[in-house]
Design a protein around this motif. Structure first.
Motif, PDB file in Angstrom:
ATOM      1  N   VAL A 112      -8.034  -2.445  -3.797  1.00  0.00           N
ATOM      2  CA  VAL A 112      -8.457  -1.343  -2.952  1.00  0.00           C
ATOM      3  C   VAL A 112      -7.628  -0.088  -3.099  1.00  0.00           C
ATOM      4  CG1 VAL A 112      -7.900  -0.884  -0.405  1.00  0.00           C
ATOM      5  CG2 VAL A 112      -8.409  -3.251  -1.068  1.00  0.00           C
ATOM      6  N   LYS A 113      -8.141   1.101  -2.994  1.00  0.00           N
ATOM      7  CA  LYS A 113      -7.787   2.199  -3.675  1.00  0.00           C
ATOM      8  C   LYS A 113      -8.439   3.464  -2.810  1.00  0.00           C
ATOM      9  CE  LYS A 113     -10.474   2.110  -7.648  1.00  0.00           C
ATOM     10  NZ  LYS A 113     -10.395   2.457  -9.163  1.00  0.00           N
ATOM     11  N   GLU A 114      -7.736   4.794  -2.773  1.00  0.00           N
ATOM     12  CA  GLU A 114      -8.421   6.056  -2.610  1.00  0.00           C
ATOM     13  C   GLU A 114      -9.042   6.717  -3.541  1.00  0.00           C
ATOM     14  OE1 GLU A 114      -6.351   9.626   0.155  1.00  0.00           O
ATOM     15  OE2 GLU A 114      -5.465   9.100  -1.945  1.00  0.00           O
ATOM     16  N   TYR A 164      -0.506   6.667   4.942  1.00  0.00           N
ATOM     17  CA  TYR A 164      -1.618   7.499   5.420  1.00  0.00           C
ATOM     18  C   TYR A 164      -0.946   8.645   5.868  1.00  0.00           C
ATOM     19  CZ  TYR A 164      -5.849   9.491   7.154  1.00  0.00           C
ATOM     20  OH  TYR A 164      -6.727  10.578   7.648  1.00  0.00           O
ATOM     21  N   VAL A 207     -11.323   5.536   1.014  1.00  0.00           N
ATOM     22  CA  VAL A 207     -10.310   4.232   0.913  1.00  0.00           C
ATOM     23  C   VAL A 207     -11.744   3.176   0.903  1.00  0.00           C
ATOM     24  CG1 VAL A 207      -9.788   4.034   3.241  1.00  0.00           C
ATOM     25  CG2 VAL A 207      -8.669   2.958   1.354  1.00  0.00           C
ATOM     26  N   ILE A 237      -3.887  -0.916   0.087  1.00  0.00           N
ATOM     27  CA  ILE A 237      -4.153  -0.248  -1.267  1.00  0.00           C
ATOM     28  C   ILE A 237      -3.250  -0.918  -2.252  1.00  0.00           C
ATOM     29  CG2 ILE A 237      -3.559   1.798  -2.700  1.00  0.00           C
ATOM     30  CD1 ILE A 237      -4.337   3.567  -0.464  1.00  0.00           C
ATOM     31  N   TYR A 257      -4.752   1.932   4.192  1.00  0.00           N
ATOM     32  CA  TYR A 257      -3.945   2.539   3.249  1.00  0.00           C
ATOM     33  C   TYR A 257      -2.710   1.319   2.881  1.00  0.00           C
ATOM     34  CZ  TYR A 257      -5.799   7.111   2.192  1.00  0.00           C
ATOM     35  OH  TYR A 257      -6.918   8.198   1.882  1.00  0.00           O
ATOM     36  N   GLY A 278       0.808  -1.182  -0.208  1.00  0.00           N
ATOM     37  CA  GLY A 278      -0.045  -0.013   0.117  1.00  0.00           C
ATOM     38  C   GLY A 278       0.836   0.991  -0.111  1.00  0.00           C
TER      39      GLY A 278
END
Length: 332
Positions: free
Chosen positions: A313-315, A207, A304, A226, A223, A204
């Protein structure tokens, strides 16, 4: 010079034959061939399927949770019943031995009574056995009553287990049907080069938002996931679905929340917060309309989440698209 009839027919056949061969050799577009969808069309169709599948999968996850709870309850009651039954059997054996001994010395008249395997048969004639300890007889009654109660509880738990098992099997079939459709779209996205497989070993990214306290631990964990793939029913560590990520992130901060989107929304009935940037805090859970999806508010207008099949998984920024999809927010 006059050509024979056969020669004339041969000459006439050459152009027609040549055209036929040419038609076989030159590729032609099929009149029934469907045009290839654009990436945007493929993603839109996939999104529609994912919206439908998200609800089915969440219901499947909920049924699976309830099945596990029912099985645990059944196993506990069954183990307690077996322990209690062994205690009753041991006590019954002691009483029978005592009664037989009394009979052998001339105090009793019915040996069949003491050979009975069911403690209740023994109890039915125990009033005539004056040689037996009143305390032991009362203990046998107590244990026998407890055993019957445990047996009833175990049978109820077994019925509950069967019911949840049936529900889970039904939802599993729905999941299989939906998965088949998603697989078709996944193949299409791969062909168009738009499928993101993700990396189960992704570390990831840090953060750097404004969260503090438990919420900061939640977002540091989220995070760090990610880049990992979305997977139905995923609870980590290599893949997640939306509610699986939220549960795992809050668990990393020492807070237990339910497993599924439906459960988390219901659990948060007294923890709702206004859905606007002025009121939201990092770590709040954001739910989509229809409860088919959810994410974690990261602060500064970002979220997120684990989006859908074919993604990671992402922001994302909470733009007009996301605000239009959101139902509400819950603060654990």
């Amino acid at each position: 010079m006059v050509m024979s009839g056969i020669a004339t027919r041969f000459v006439r056949m050459v152009p027609a034959t040549g055209l036929a061969i040419t038609a076989l050799l030159v590729p032609r577009a099929s009149a029934s061939a469907e045009p290839q969808p654009t990436i945007a069309e493929a993603k839109a169709k996939l999104k529609k399927l994912n919206d439908q599948a998200g609800k089915v999968v969440d219901e499947y996850n909920l049924a699976n949770v309830r099945w596990k709870e029912a099985k645990k309850r059944h196993d506990q009651l069954n183990a307690a019943y077996n322990r209690q039954y062994e205690t009753v059997e041991a006590l019954r054996g002691n009483l029978v031995t005592m009664a037989v001994s009394s009979y052998q010395f001339g105090g009793l008249t019915g040996p069949g009574l003491f050979l009975a395997e069911d403690p209740r048969v023994l109890l039915s004639g125990i009033s005539t056995v004056t040689q037996l300890s009143t305390g032991q007889a009362e203990a046998l009654r107590t244990f026998d009553s407890a055993t019957r109660t445990l047996r009833e509880q175990r049978d109820k738990a077994k019925d509950a287990l069967a019911a949840t098992d049936t529900a889970r099997d039904k939802l599993a079939r729905q999941k299989t049907k939906t998965q088949r459709l998603i697989d078709e779209q996944t193949k299409l996205l791969r062909r168009l080069g738009a499928f993101r497989a993700g990396d189960p070993n992704s570390t990831g990214k840090p953060y750097t938002g404004p969260a503090s306290g438990n919420a900061r631990l939640v977002l540091q964990f989220a995070y760090a996931q990610i880049g990992k793939p979305y997977q139905w029913g995923g609870e980590g560590p290599g893949s997640y679905d939306c509610s699986g990520l939220s549960q795992a992130a809050w668990r990393a901060a020492g807070v237990t929340i339910p497993r599924t989107t439906y459960e988390q929304w219901s659990w948060g009935a007294t923890r709702r917060v206004p859905l606007n940037l002025a009121e939201l805090r990092p770590g709040d859970l954001l739910f989509s309309k229809g409860l088919g999806h959810m994410g974690i508010y990261a602060g500064e207008g970002n979220m997120v989440h684990a989006p859908q099949t074919g993604d990671v998984v992402k922001e994302v920024a909470l733009d007009d698209y996301w605000w239009g999809r959101l139902l509400g927010a819950v603060r654990p």
